[in-house]
Design a protein around this motif. Sequence first.
Motif, short mmCIF file in Angstrom:
data_model
loop_
_atom_site.label_atom_id
_atom_site.label_comp_id
_atom_site.label_asym_id
_atom_site.label_seq_id
_atom_site.Cartn_x
_atom_site.Cartn_y
_atom_site.Cartn_z
N LYS A 59 37.90 46.49 29.91
CA LYS A 59 36.25 46.32 30.12
C LYS A 59 35.90 45.29 28.93
CE LYS A 59 35.56 50.78 32.16
NZ LYS A 59 34.93 50.36 33.35
N LEU A 60 35.22 44.30 29.32
CA LEU A 60 34.41 43.36 28.46
C LEU A 60 33.05 43.61 28.44
CD1 LEU A 60 34.59 40.96 26.43
CD2 LEU A 60 34.74 39.31 28.59
N ASN A 61 32.51 44.07 27.43
CA ASN A 61 31.27 44.30 27.55
C ASN A 61 30.85 45.35 28.33
OD1 ASN A 61 30.62 42.47 25.06
ND2 ASN A 61 30.63 40.82 26.53
N GLY A 62 31.82 46.25 28.79
CA GLY A 62 31.41 47.41 30.08
C GLY A 62 31.77 46.79 31.41
N VAL A 63 32.30 45.54 31.46
CA VAL A 63 32.80 44.94 32.75
C VAL A 63 34.19 45.05 33.04
CG1 VAL A 63 32.35 43.00 34.42
CG2 VAL A 63 30.40 43.70 32.97
N ASN A 64 34.67 45.46 34.12
CA ASN A 64 35.97 45.62 34.46
C ASN A 64 36.53 44.08 34.24
OD1 ASN A 64 35.96 48.09 34.83
ND2 ASN A 64 36.09 48.25 36.92
N VAL A 65 37.58 43.88 33.44
CA VAL A 65 38.28 42.68 33.49
C VAL A 65 40.04 42.91 33.36
CG1 VAL A 65 36.55 41.54 32.23
CG2 VAL A 65 38.16 42.92 30.93
N GLY A 66 40.71 41.89 33.42
CA GLY A 66 42.12 42.15 33.29
C GLY A 66 42.65 42.91 34.42
N THR A 67 44.03 42.92 34.34
CA THR A 67 44.98 43.79 35.46
C THR A 67 45.38 44.97 34.88
OG1 THR A 67 46.76 42.59 34.70
CG2 THR A 67 45.41 41.59 36.40
N ASN A 68 46.02 45.90 35.81
CA ASN A 68 46.72 47.16 35.33
C ASN A 68 47.79 46.91 34.34
OD1 ASN A 68 47.53 49.68 34.96
ND2 ASN A 68 48.34 50.06 37.05
N ASN A 69 47.51 46.78 33.05
CA ASN A 69 48.58 46.33 32.16
C ASN A 69 48.22 46.79 30.68
OD1 ASN A 69 50.26 44.79 30.38
ND2 ASN A 69 50.96 43.78 32.18
N SER A 70 49.15 47.04 29.72
CA SER A 70 48.83 47.55 28.65
C SER A 70 48.36 46.49 27.72
CB SER A 70 49.92 48.28 27.86
OG SER A 70 50.95 47.35 27.73
N VAL A 71 48.35 45.32 28.15
CA VAL A 71 48.00 44.00 27.25
C VAL A 71 46.90 43.45 28.19
CG1 VAL A 71 49.12 42.02 26.25
CG2 VAL A 71 50.30 43.93 26.29
N TYR A 72 46.02 42.80 27.35
CA TYR A 72 45.06 41.89 27.83
C TYR A 72 44.73 40.53 27.02
CZ TYR A 72 40.07 40.53 29.03
OH TYR A 72 39.15 39.51 29.00
#
Length: 847
Positions: free
Chosen positions: A180-193
């Motif tokens: 989450k970036l500033n509470g908004v979902n981002v990235g993919t299902n991964n342990s690294v962003y």
Amino acid sequence: MNGANVGTNNSSYTNTSLANGDIITCEITSNAVCTSTSTATSNSVTITVTPQVTPTVVIAASATSICAGTSVTFTATPSNGGTSPTYQWKLNGANVGTNNSSYTNTSLANGDIITCEITSNAVCTSTSTATSNSVTITVTPQVTPTVVIAASATSICAGTGVTFTATSTNGGTSPTYQWKLNGVNVGTNNSVYTNNSLVNGDIVTCELTSNANCTSTSTAISNSVTINVTAQVTPSISIAASATSICAGTSITFTATPTNGGTSPTYQWKLNGVNVGTNNSVYTNTSLANGDIITCEITSNAVCTSTSTATSNSVTITVTPQVTPTVVIAASATSICAGTSVTFTATPSNGGTSPTYQWKLNGANVGTNNSSYTNTSLANGDIITCEITSNAVCTSTSTATSNSVTITVTPQVTPTVVIAASATSICAGTGVTFTATSTNGGTSPTYQWKLNGVNVGTNNSVYTNNSLVNGDIVTCELTSNANCTSTSTAISNSVTINVTAQVTPSISIAASATSICAGTSITFTATPTNGGTSPTYQWKLNGVNVGTNNSVYTNTSLANGDIITCEITSNAVCTSTSTATSNSVTITVTPQVTPTVVIAASATSICAGTSVTFTATPSNGGTSPTYQWKLNGVNVGTNNSVYTNNSLANGDILTCELTSNAVCVSTITTISQPLTIKVFPIPVIIPQPDFTVLQNGQMNLHVNVSGGSSFTYQWSPASYLNSDKISNPVCKPFTNIAYSVVVKNEGGCSTTGMVKVNVTPFIAISAFSPNGDGINDTWQVADLSSYPGAVVEVFDRRGASVFKTSVNKPWDGTINGRAAAVGTYYYVVKTNIPGMKPLTGWVQLIR
């Protein structure tokens, strides 16, 4: 029985092997008088025999692998349990639950073991109790998933990529990550962003969804990471000089003014493109040349610069070379008569168009501002100089001082002569030198010496005579060739000579002692003859100078054989020789010695009560030293080099104080080294009763010992023992035997004890009365420990087991908690000894 004769002629009949349906009757033959018939048959008794059964129980669990806190129900299924069996559940061997065929638990731990013991109320059981199979529970503890995120950087320049890494705990085999970036979902299902377009103040978090077993909750929110973003800047620098047109050697300071240089920029100054100066915003140079160009390069440590370095403007320097003004003066004459006029002329160099002149006479200003100076009243030794002040450009200094001119002025003088003698009071035959000192004698004066008015000597300022007699008078006449003298000749003072006859000095010395102990002070006294009023003394120790200039010499560190002499230098008048050497004194020195004493013990590690002899060995003790023994600091023993004690305790410390009567000792008393005695107690074997063992049985022998902490054992004889060197050997005797045992402690102290073993036949009591009166209330097999692992089982007349034990536990006359019936019971002892048959017998239970 069943119509067939059995039993014996007895009013009672016993049978242990009746079968179902057997019929028992009894026929009596009477010997009474007047019977209508002599025989009679009794009623018949039909026997119902129920076969023996063995109760069993099996348990099952609703689950065996659970999460912590899960409820598990265990169900018991009995066989031959009777109409109402009793259930005792056990958790890890401890009683739990109630008398029920099922048991439920919500707080089981990993590895817990559940069993169930059933007590059957069925008829004719071979044993009343049965234990189930065991169920082992595997418990997985509850866990809480967590996630922590870390950023590759939290303070960045605009456009820098940042990688965020999530580290999960208890996430399971395939956790789900939602960044989450500033509470908004981002990235993919991964342990690294990763994000390279973050702005200042952005906040990154990660939500973890765990698929692990036994979690308290399936989701976890990470910590938050706030990003600081800084905009890019470009560094620059400008420099300024304190001057750009200078004279050679002038110091110029260059100052750099940076923009966007950061908190601690690095400065590199350059002179004609070559690195100079130190890492500083200021650079100073005192040796610049004409046309030199100065620049400065800055390396910024500001955050987010577009480039780290910047070069300043250049500054070009104009340098005019330095000149040094000088001036030289010359005089019309330097050696003159008093009142002669002298003119001095100054010649300047680099003086400029109109230099200023300042003449100086002996350092004081004279004359006017002119290149020449004249004086008619100079005195002898006057010094003339001239100081010029130049008005030329770029002079290294504006002033210069000329050479100095010293004027020699000869005044009108009168010649004189003074004579002095090397001595006026002499010893006969001593040579005397007379020296004439002239004033205004000119460059080559003439000398005429006179002895008692008669000319002697040659034309020389020095005259020597070694045959003068008492009262001789010497004078000298000087003829001067100096200029401007008032007269050419002068007569000296007269010197009268006193002559004395010669004498010879001598000296003798004496010592306060010649035989001493080392370190003793000795005083030597010198007595001179013809030594004069203040003779000089030089004492000598083995020919080497010692002492001070004194008629007395003291020494406290003389060695054996040292030789003392004294040399006198006489100040008496007219000695034939000035020095004389005394007689020699040889010193005998007995060296100082230090008494010592060393003690030795016949033993330092002993058993209690052992006698120890201590021996003192003295050194420098003299012919009859005194000994004082000390035990723990307290005086003991007598004045003897040997001390014996047979009552020492552990830790006692022995020393010996020696008082020496030797000659020349540094101290008369000395203390030996301490000897610490280690005393071990004598082991004590505590008496104990004889051991009893049943035939073919065995037992562990032992002795109770005090007096030490670590013991060794030696049993004798070794017959029937599994080891003769341990504290509790296993004894399997065939007959009565007595053993001796030697016990030693860690100090080697030993004692001997006796242990008797009596072998008795197997005897069990034949009756007991469990009525609670405290007398014969229980029954057991005596000395059953002789048969390790033996099992005792008691049966009733029907062959049913009523009591069983594998330990020496008594039977209290109950069966399943209820009082057993009065009667005869039979026992079997299985000894567990290979080849030995079970022991059997009976016991009568009486109320």
